[in-house]
Scaffold this active site. Structure first.
Site, PDB file in Angstrom:
ATOM      1  N   PRO A 147      74.876  40.733  20.625  1.00  0.00           N
ATOM      2  CA  PRO A 147      75.776  39.762  19.986  1.00  0.00           C
ATOM      3  C   PRO A 147      75.128  39.146  18.749  1.00  0.00           C
ATOM      4  O   PRO A 147      73.916  38.928  18.708  1.00  0.00           O
ATOM      5  CB  PRO A 147      75.998  38.708  21.081  1.00  0.00           C
ATOM      6  CG  PRO A 147      75.660  39.393  22.364  1.00  0.00           C
ATOM      7  CD  PRO A 147      74.591  40.384  22.033  1.00  0.00           C
ATOM      8  N   THR A 189      81.694  42.378  13.579  1.00  0.00           N
ATOM      9  CA  THR A 189      82.980  41.998  12.997  1.00  0.00           C
ATOM     10  C   THR A 189      82.864  41.852  11.484  1.00  0.00           C
ATOM     11  O   THR A 189      83.758  42.268  10.738  1.00  0.00           O
ATOM     12  CB  THR A 189      83.480  40.685  13.615  1.00  0.00           C
ATOM     13  OG1 THR A 189      83.570  40.837  15.034  1.00  0.00           O
ATOM     14  CG2 THR A 189      84.838  40.309  13.066  1.00  0.00           C
ATOM     15  N   HIS A 231      43.885  41.169  10.811  1.00  0.00           N
ATOM     16  CA  HIS A 231      44.290  42.152  11.823  1.00  0.00           C
ATOM     17  C   HIS A 231      45.337  43.113  11.245  1.00  0.00           C
ATOM     18  O   HIS A 231      45.189  44.344  11.334  1.00  0.00           O
ATOM     19  CB  HIS A 231      44.855  41.411  13.035  1.00  0.00           C
ATOM     20  CG  HIS A 231      45.272  42.301  14.155  1.00  0.00           C
ATOM     21  ND1 HIS A 231      44.548  42.434  15.317  1.00  0.00           N
ATOM     22  CD2 HIS A 231      46.360  43.111  14.308  1.00  0.00           C
ATOM     23  CE1 HIS A 231      45.152  43.279  16.126  1.00  0.00           C
ATOM     24  NE2 HIS A 231      46.269  43.700  15.540  1.00  0.00           N
ATOM     25  N   GLU A 232      46.393  42.570  10.633  1.00  0.00           N
ATOM     26  CA  GLU A 232      47.463  43.422  10.120  1.00  0.00           C
ATOM     27  C   GLU A 232      46.985  44.237   8.922  1.00  0.00           C
ATOM     28  O   GLU A 232      47.393  45.399   8.754  1.00  0.00           O
ATOM     29  CB  GLU A 232      48.676  42.575   9.727  1.00  0.00           C
ATOM     30  CG  GLU A 232      49.209  41.658  10.825  1.00  0.00           C
ATOM     31  CD  GLU A 232      49.520  42.385  12.124  1.00  0.00           C
ATOM     32  OE1 GLU A 232      49.713  43.618  12.105  1.00  0.00           O
ATOM     33  OE2 GLU A 232      49.561  41.725  13.183  1.00  0.00           O
ATOM     34  N   HIS A 242      45.306  47.460  10.109  1.00  0.00           N
ATOM     35  CA  HIS A 242      46.251  48.542  10.427  1.00  0.00           C
ATOM     36  C   HIS A 242      46.655  49.297   9.165  1.00  0.00           C
ATOM     37  O   HIS A 242      46.696  50.539   9.151  1.00  0.00           O
ATOM     38  CB  HIS A 242      47.516  47.962  11.081  1.00  0.00           C
ATOM     39  CG  HIS A 242      47.324  47.504  12.495  1.00  0.00           C
ATOM     40  ND1 HIS A 242      46.846  48.333  13.487  1.00  0.00           N
ATOM     41  CD2 HIS A 242      47.583  46.304  13.091  1.00  0.00           C
ATOM     42  CE1 HIS A 242      46.811  47.670  14.632  1.00  0.00           C
ATOM     43  NE2 HIS A 242      47.244  46.431  14.420  1.00  0.00           N
TER      44      HIS A 242
END
Length: 723
Positions: free
Chosen positions: A329, A334, A540-541, A544
């Protein structure tokens, strides 16, 4: 210009047909005027008699003036016809005129005719017009659907069988006795129903020599209706897009307070435009974000519908006819339908399964389904949007007393959905939160044969959604990216609510909306990361990203910082062609975040192993799969499904996994150590901005040399020698 002979003949024939249908339509309207005059005269006399019973007419001077005015009114004065009856008269006349010789047969012979009104709302006005216009003036008209009239018929009768399709009697096995009696007497019979084959007696439809249906109003037909109502024809035409959307119920509302033909057109345009979803203020699909594959499908469908409207593309050539949108939802299913209709410049017909089931009876539910499909056909080309489709049950899951009830609903829906050739120009888009509950037949070819899941919007899409709801004036020169980062995991509906509540807060405080107003609504008391933790997350990111780039393992789509952590979004494809070096590269990329923390801060954090979706959990699972599922480990070509206690019961499995994870981590360590300055630069930029796009990451990583599979093998050899 000279036309080919056959084209000229066709044009002449069409013109003659139009003239014949307009001639009959005018005759029908004239007959209604005659009946209206009689009704007014009878009404005047009855009102006078009733009034004289209470107060003497001579004592009321005003009434004397009104009565004298009515008496002096010439017979030639225009008598208006109710707009809905006038429209039905034109539509019915054109349907009858299209059948060669039918109008004569109805007056001189005994034909059997079935008439489809398509919607139940038109059944009663069609009955009124049919009684007054179709048969000889001296004919005694009976409705075979009422009482026992079938046993009292003579050759002086003409018969109707009127069914609105709603009651329990609206079935082919009802009313056949009366039809057989009428057939025996040989009188004209006209059956009227929204869907004659399903709602009229079987003997009537089997014996029908003429099967006709009401046609839509065109420009000339609308002009006839306006002339019948106000006494003159308009000097201009209505917008063709609006003309297709006119319901008969719009006409009395539009013409109620209008006195001139052009005023009728203007009033009708206002009323129809007000209900036209595709003319609203919402954005077209082109500018909406967050829909991914659904947007691609929608833009192609919009282009096809525009080509279909222009006559450049046949309906049989269009492959975007049905779509099932699934998703949680609030993701904007719509809104997608509204934007699609706006991009295609076609009407949007909105319905839902809950609306269909609002009726207390099965016949009412079935009629509601037929009615909305008929409405869509009348407005084609258009988008028919069906919400809450999972409300129609899967027949395989229906049990108990309601099997027959729901089976009829599902079967009718499937029948209407499958009849794509019977609804040219109608593209069906359905939405559901639970696609697994939908009958598989709904998704078969020719129905809703394309299913696309709409997920929650990513950061970039959320930023665009915030800007849409804020408009061009609120925080106009301030980027919405911080809002999107704070609202990670939210939906477009959530964003609309955040903006609305922030506006309310600012309005009550008597000031403009601020960024803090919005962030307060988004966070709801949730604190953002402390600066020290945020710095660690950024490192950390960035780890990666650096290792993924160096090992050429997919592409880094973006790096993000949130209130509760960070994310490195890696796009890659793992298929059956992956080799051990590629899988080991994945291991190194997964472990790179923790390794980067160890290098920069001297120790890793527990966040890398916090939960079943953490980096360490993913890496451990992948190492286990290398050994037991992929056949690439020390046990050789073997495949074992997961079992409890396997790490202990299978000899050598745990040490093999540990060694593989260690080597993958050390490979990441070497890469990050060699590019520590890049690690710090990316982390610093990520910490400051909260988000780095693909382009920004690629620019920052441009100086990092990629490591080939051969380089990885050499690196692993050095690691083994060091051990």
């Amino acid at each position: 210009m000279q036309f080919p002979t056959n084209a000229s003949a066709g044009s002449i024939l069409l013109a003659a047909m139009d003239q014949a249908s307009d001639r009959l339509a005018r005759a029908f309207l004239q007959q209604l005027v005659h009946e209206e005059r009689k009704r007014l005269k009878i009404g005047q006399r009855s009102n006078s008699y009733a009034y004289e019973d209470e107060v003497a007419l001579d004592n009321d001077a005003v009434e004397q003036i009104v009565a004298q005015d009515e008496a002096d009114r010439p017979e030639t004065a225009h008598v208006p016809i109710p707009a809905d009856l006038a429209a039905v008269a034109v539509m019915l006349a054109r349907a009858v005129a299209a059948e060669t010789g039918l109008v004569r047969r109805l007056r001189r012979e005994a034909p059997v005719v079935s008439l489809a009104t398509n919607v139940s709302d038109l059944v009663e006005p069609v009955r009124i017009v049919a009684e007054k216009c179709l048969f000889q003036p001296q004919a005694k008209i009976v409705d075979l659907a009422v009482g026992r009239a079938g046993r009292e018929l003579t050759r002086r009768h003409a018969a109707l069988f009127v069914c609105d399709g709603i009651g329990s009697e609206a079935r082919p096995d009802k009313g056949n006795e009366a039809i057989r009696a009428a057939l025996h007497v040989r009188i004209p019979i006209v059956g009227i129903a929204p869907d004659p084959m399903r709602q009229l007696p079987r003997d009537l439809t089997r014996s029908s020599e003429h099967r006709i249906a009401l046609t839509n109003l065109d420009q000339a037909g609308l002009a006839l209706v306006i002339e019948a109502v106000v006494g003159g024809t308009p000097s201009r035409k209505i917008d063709p897009d609006l003309l297709r959307m006119i319901d008969i119920a719009d006409l009395p509302v539009a013409f109620r307070r209008t006195g001139t033909p052009d005023a009728c057109i203007e009033a009708l345009e206002r009323i129809v435009a007000a209900k036209a979803e595709f003319l609203g203020d919402g954005p077209p699909l082109e500018v909406l974000d967050g829909y991914g594959e659904a947007k691609i499908w929608g833009l192609a469908a919009a282009a096809d519908l525009q080509a279909y409207r222009a006559g450049r593309l046949g309906w049989e050539e269009i492959d975007h006819r049905g779509l099932l949108l699934s998703g949680p939802p609030g993701v904007g299913k719509t809104s997608f339908a509204k934007a699609l209709a706006k991009s295609a410049r076609v009407p949007l017909v909105v319905t839902s399964v809950a609306e269909w089931n609002a009726s207390s009876y099965l016949s009412g539910t079935l009629q509601a389904i037929r009615k909305v499909f008929a409405r869509a056909r009348s407005q084609a080309p258009c988008i028919l949007f069906i919400d809450e489709l999972d409300g129609i049950s899967d027949r395989a899951q229906i049990h108990g007393d309601y099997v027959q009830y729901w089976t009829q609903i599902v079967n009718l829906f499937l029948e209407l959905l499958a009849g794509v050739d019977e609804r040219p120009g109608v593209v069906v888009v359905a939405a559901t939160n639970h696609p697994q509950r939908i009958d598989p037949a709904v998704k078969r070819a020719g129905r809703l044969d394309r299913e696309i899941e709409v997920g929650k919007p990513d950061t970039t899409a959320l930023a665009s959604i915030f800007r849409h709801h804020l408009g061009g004036e609120i925080l106009a020169n301030i980027p919405t990216l911080p809002l999107a980062l704070a609202a990670r995991g939210m939906t477009g509906a959530d964003v609309e609510a955040f903006v609305r509540r922030a506006k309310g807060t600012a309005r009550r405080a008597g000031r403009e909306v601020s960024m803090d107003d919005l962030l307060d609504e988004i966070r709801q008391g949730r604190r953002s990361l402390p600066s020290s933790v945020r710095r660690r997350v950024a490192i950390h990111e960035a780890g990666h990203a650096i290792v993924a780039h160096a090992l050429q393992f997919g592409e880094v789509a973006h790096l993000s910082m949130y209130d509760d952590g960070g994310e490195a979004c890696l796009e890659f494809v793992t298929d059956g062609g992956a080799t051990l070096p590629r899988v080991e590269a994945a291991l190194s990329c997964i472990l790179a975040g923790r390794i980067a923390e160890e290098i920069e801060f001297g120790a890793g954090s527990i966040g890398s192993g916090n939960g079943p979706t953490s980096d360490l959990a993913k890496a451990t699972q992948l190492a286990r799969d290398i050994e037991l599922r992929f056949g690439l480990g020390h046990l050789g070509n073997i495949h074992l499904e997961p079992t409890a206690g396997e790490l202990i019961t299978i000899p050598g499995l745990l040490p093999a996994m540990r060694d593989r994870l260690y080597r993958a981590g050390e490979l990441a360590r070497r890469i990050i150590t060699d590019h520590r300055l890049a690690l710090q630069a990316i982390a610093r930029e990520l910490d400051e901005n909260g988000y780095l796009s693909r382009q920004e990451i690629e620019a920052a990583l441009s100086g990092i040399t990629s490591v080939s599979d051969a380089g990885m093998a050499e690196c692993k050899l050095h690691l083994v020698e060091e051990q």
